[in-house]
Design an enzyme around this catalytic site. Structure first.
Site, PDB file in Angstrom:
ATOM      1  N   ILE A 156       0.863  -1.183   0.000  1.00  0.00           N
ATOM      2  CA  ILE A 156       0.000   0.000   0.000  1.00  0.00           C
ATOM      3  C   ILE A 156       0.894   1.226   0.000  1.00  0.00           C
ATOM      4  CG2 ILE A 156      -0.246   0.022   2.516  1.00  0.00           C
ATOM      5  CD1 ILE A 156      -3.119   1.139   2.036  1.00  0.00           C
ATOM      6  N   LEU A 157       0.545   2.187  -0.826  1.00  0.00           N
ATOM      7  CA  LEU A 157       1.367   3.390  -0.958  1.00  0.00           C
ATOM      8  C   LEU A 157       0.494   4.575  -1.334  1.00  0.00           C
ATOM      9  CD1 LEU A 157       4.142   4.858  -1.251  1.00  0.00           C
ATOM     10  CD2 LEU A 157       4.111   4.142  -3.660  1.00  0.00           C
ATOM     11  N   VAL A 158       0.683   5.664  -0.616  1.00  0.00           N
ATOM     12  CA  VAL A 158       0.198   6.977  -1.048  1.00  0.00           C
ATOM     13  C   VAL A 158       1.435   7.756  -1.444  1.00  0.00           C
ATOM     14  CG1 VAL A 158      -0.914   9.123  -0.333  1.00  0.00           C
ATOM     15  CG2 VAL A 158      -1.841   6.933   0.428  1.00  0.00           C
ATOM     16  N   GLN A 197       0.794  12.570   0.827  1.00  0.00           N
ATOM     17  CA  GLN A 197       0.684  12.015   2.172  1.00  0.00           C
ATOM     18  C   GLN A 197       0.290  13.097   3.177  1.00  0.00           C
ATOM     19  OE1 GLN A 197       4.364   9.952   3.007  1.00  0.00           O
ATOM     20  NE2 GLN A 197       4.039   8.438   1.385  1.00  0.00           N
ATOM     21  N   GLY A 198      -0.254  12.675   4.310  1.00  0.00           N
ATOM     22  CA  GLY A 198      -0.681  13.596   5.341  1.00  0.00           C
ATOM     23  C   GLY A 198      -2.033  14.218   5.089  1.00  0.00           C
ATOM     24  N   LYS A 199      -2.791  13.676   4.127  1.00  0.00           N
ATOM     25  CA  LYS A 199      -4.103  14.226   3.797  1.00  0.00           C
ATOM     26  C   LYS A 199      -5.241  13.239   4.073  1.00  0.00           C
ATOM     27  CE  LYS A 199      -2.189  17.185   0.156  1.00  0.00           C
ATOM     28  NZ  LYS A 199      -2.263  17.600  -1.265  1.00  0.00           N
ATOM     29  N   GLY A 200      -4.938  12.148   4.739  1.00  0.00           N
ATOM     30  CA  GLY A 200      -5.979  11.177   5.057  1.00  0.00           C
ATOM     31  C   GLY A 200      -6.284  10.199   3.945  1.00  0.00           C
ATOM     32  N   GLY A 221      -4.483   7.589   2.903  1.00  0.00           N
ATOM     33  CA  GLY A 221      -4.233   6.209   3.309  1.00  0.00           C
ATOM     34  C   GLY A 221      -5.411   5.648   4.080  1.00  0.00           C
ATOM     35  N   GLU A 257       0.282  -8.164   5.128  1.00  0.00           N
ATOM     36  CA  GLU A 257       1.593  -8.802   5.059  1.00  0.00           C
ATOM     37  C   GLU A 257       2.678  -7.829   5.512  1.00  0.00           C
ATOM     38  OE1 GLU A 257       4.566 -10.821   1.704  1.00  0.00           O
ATOM     39  OE2 GLU A 257       2.531 -10.229   1.193  1.00  0.00           O
TER      40      GLU A 257
END
Length: 465
Positions: A249-251, A256-259, A261, A283
């Site tokens: 999983i990757l944003v 990032q930091g904007k909710g 994820g 995993e």
């Protein structure tokens, strides 16, 4: 010992020149982390712009063969630009000079291809053209995908930045041609920003991509770009169920930091419930992702009425008296029927629920300061049990050497001690016990810190928690 006589040199003979032995200069090299910078850009105007900040990848040294250093260059600087629209990349390499020292000269092209493979282009002009020629790459790739969510989620997310209608989560089966090509371009992002991750098998149709797409209106056609994604594997569980395992999983760093994820995790949870899989597992989650996942699931569990009686019962037992003074501390684990209800309804697996359970008890204690000593004793009990791999309250097997004429060196007795107490303090002496107790305390302190962080974040979202 007889020495050879050298022939006398004639008057007109020139003396022989000594052969000089050359040594390559020592080269300390430069770490990849020190000379490579990564930039994510969405337009050609952003390339080389001083307003664009570099993003921090995982350890780049791991991608350089040998010891992670680059040799043979003085003043080396590598700026890598990644087109977030088409996922192509370009490496701008500059250096003052090269020296073929004792370690040779690192093949930079080969080193960069270890990360970027076929996504890297040879020259800057070709890279700049991808912003126009590949403008519709993402939109064309996801045309056969299934839209799982548009705009806001079901209301469980309280971050205002994720409720924009220009967000979509699209699911694609990895066996489809488009999904395979798209993921091949995502692989560099996986390698750069997902620590310890490896590419998934693009020939296995049981893999699914959940793509978080931002759709921006433009003068021409809408512009699509990926702001995050997750790779999930569905596998069989006997006799007739499927399980979902979240593998990657990757944003993207600039989002990032904007909710987002949290948004993506909520969508995946909704899919697991809607499709009635057995459960959802993760995993090897990173510490950061585990925190997000726990916050999401704590919010779900706080509104899950079937487990409230079990929480109330645990809290009532914990607040009765000084547990830290007792020789035997109750387990404070959820009853089996609560574990099963959570798995069946929310698809939270047992291991993760047990971690959440400790936080649910913490949130239910009021005032928490009054019961913190006893609560810490419970956490210490759990941590010690995890280390030993068994519940410390259960009878323990002990081995005691006993004298015997039959076989003095191999005679022993195995017995169980009751209530976890040692029947003979001389059975086993652990010389490192003080160190182990200190390590245990550090682990407990870290666990308490994690619990408080989650509880604080959840309480801000749901003050009544």
């Amino acid at each position: 010992m007889v020495q050879k006589k050298q022939a006398a040199a004639g008057p007109g003979t020139e003396p022989k020149k000594r052969r000089r032995v050359g040594f390559s200069p020592a080269d300390a090299g430069v770490e990849a982390n020190e000379c490579i910078q990564i930039y994510l850009v969405s337009s050609k105007e952003e390339v080389d712009s001083p307003d664009i900040s570099c993003v921090k990848p995982v350890d780049l040294n791991d991608f350089i063969d040998g010891d992670g250093k680059i040799y043979g260059y003085q003043g080396l600087k590598i700026n890598v630009w990644i087109n977030s629209i088409s996922l192509h990349s370009y490496a701008d390499i500059t250096y003052q000079s090269t020296t073929n020292g004792d370690k040779g000269i690192t093949d930079l092209k080969s080193a960069l291809q270890n990360i970027f493979a076929e996504t890297i282009v040879d020259n800057k002009e070709e890279f700049l053209q991808t912003f126009s020629t590949q403008r519709d790459f993402i939109r064309n790739m996801v045309t056969d995908g299934e839209v799982m969510q548009s705009g806001a989620t079901d209301g469980s997310s309280n971050n205002a930045e994720v409720v924009s209608s220009d967000l979509q989560v699209i699911r694609m089966q990895i066996g489809s041609p488009n999904a395979g090509l798209l993921y091949s371009r995502l692989v560099p992002l996986v390698l750069l920003f997902v620590d310890g991750s490896n590419p998934i098998d693009v020939t296995d149709p049981d893999w699914h991509l959940y793509l978080l797409i931002e759709k921006k209106e433009d003068k021409e056609d809408p512009l699509y770009r990926i702001v995050g994604f997750t790779a999930i594997y569905k596998f069989f569980r006997y006799p007739d169920r499927l399980r979902m395992r979240l593998s990657q999983i990757l944003v993207l760093p600039s989002f990032q930091g904007k909710g987002l994820g949290t948004y993506l995790m909520e969508v995946v949870n909704n899919v697991a419930v809607a499709e009635n899989v057995y459960d959802l597992t993760v995993e090897e989650p990173s510490e950061k992702f585990q925190h997000i996942r726990t916050c999401v699931d704590i919010n779900r569990l706080l509104t899950f009425d079937p487990i409230k009686p079990a929480i109330d019962s645990a809290v009532q037992t914990l607040t009765k008296g000084k547990l830290s003074k007792r020789a035997q501390i109750p387990r404070f684990t959820p009853p089996l029927n609560a574990i099963e209800k959570v798995r069946e309804s929310l698809k939270i697996n047992k291991k993760h629920f047990l971690n959440c359970w400790e936080i649910l008890i913490y949130l239910a204690l009021d005032p928490i300061d009054k019961y913190m000593e006893d609560y810490t004793s419970v956490i210490t009990n759990h941590v010690r049990s995890d280390i030993l791999g068994k519940d410390i309250e259960t009878p323990k097997k002990q081995v005691v050497d006993v004298p015997s004429e039959y076989e003095p060196e191999t005679s022993f007795v195995v017995f169980k001690s009751l209530n976890g107490e040692e029947g003979n303090t001389n059975v086993q002496v652990d010389e490192n016990k003080p160190d182990q107790e200190q390590q245990l305390k550090e682990l407990v302190d870290e666990r308490i810190r994690e619990i408080k962080l989650v509880a604080e974040k959840v309480s801000k979202v749901c003050p009544k928690a």
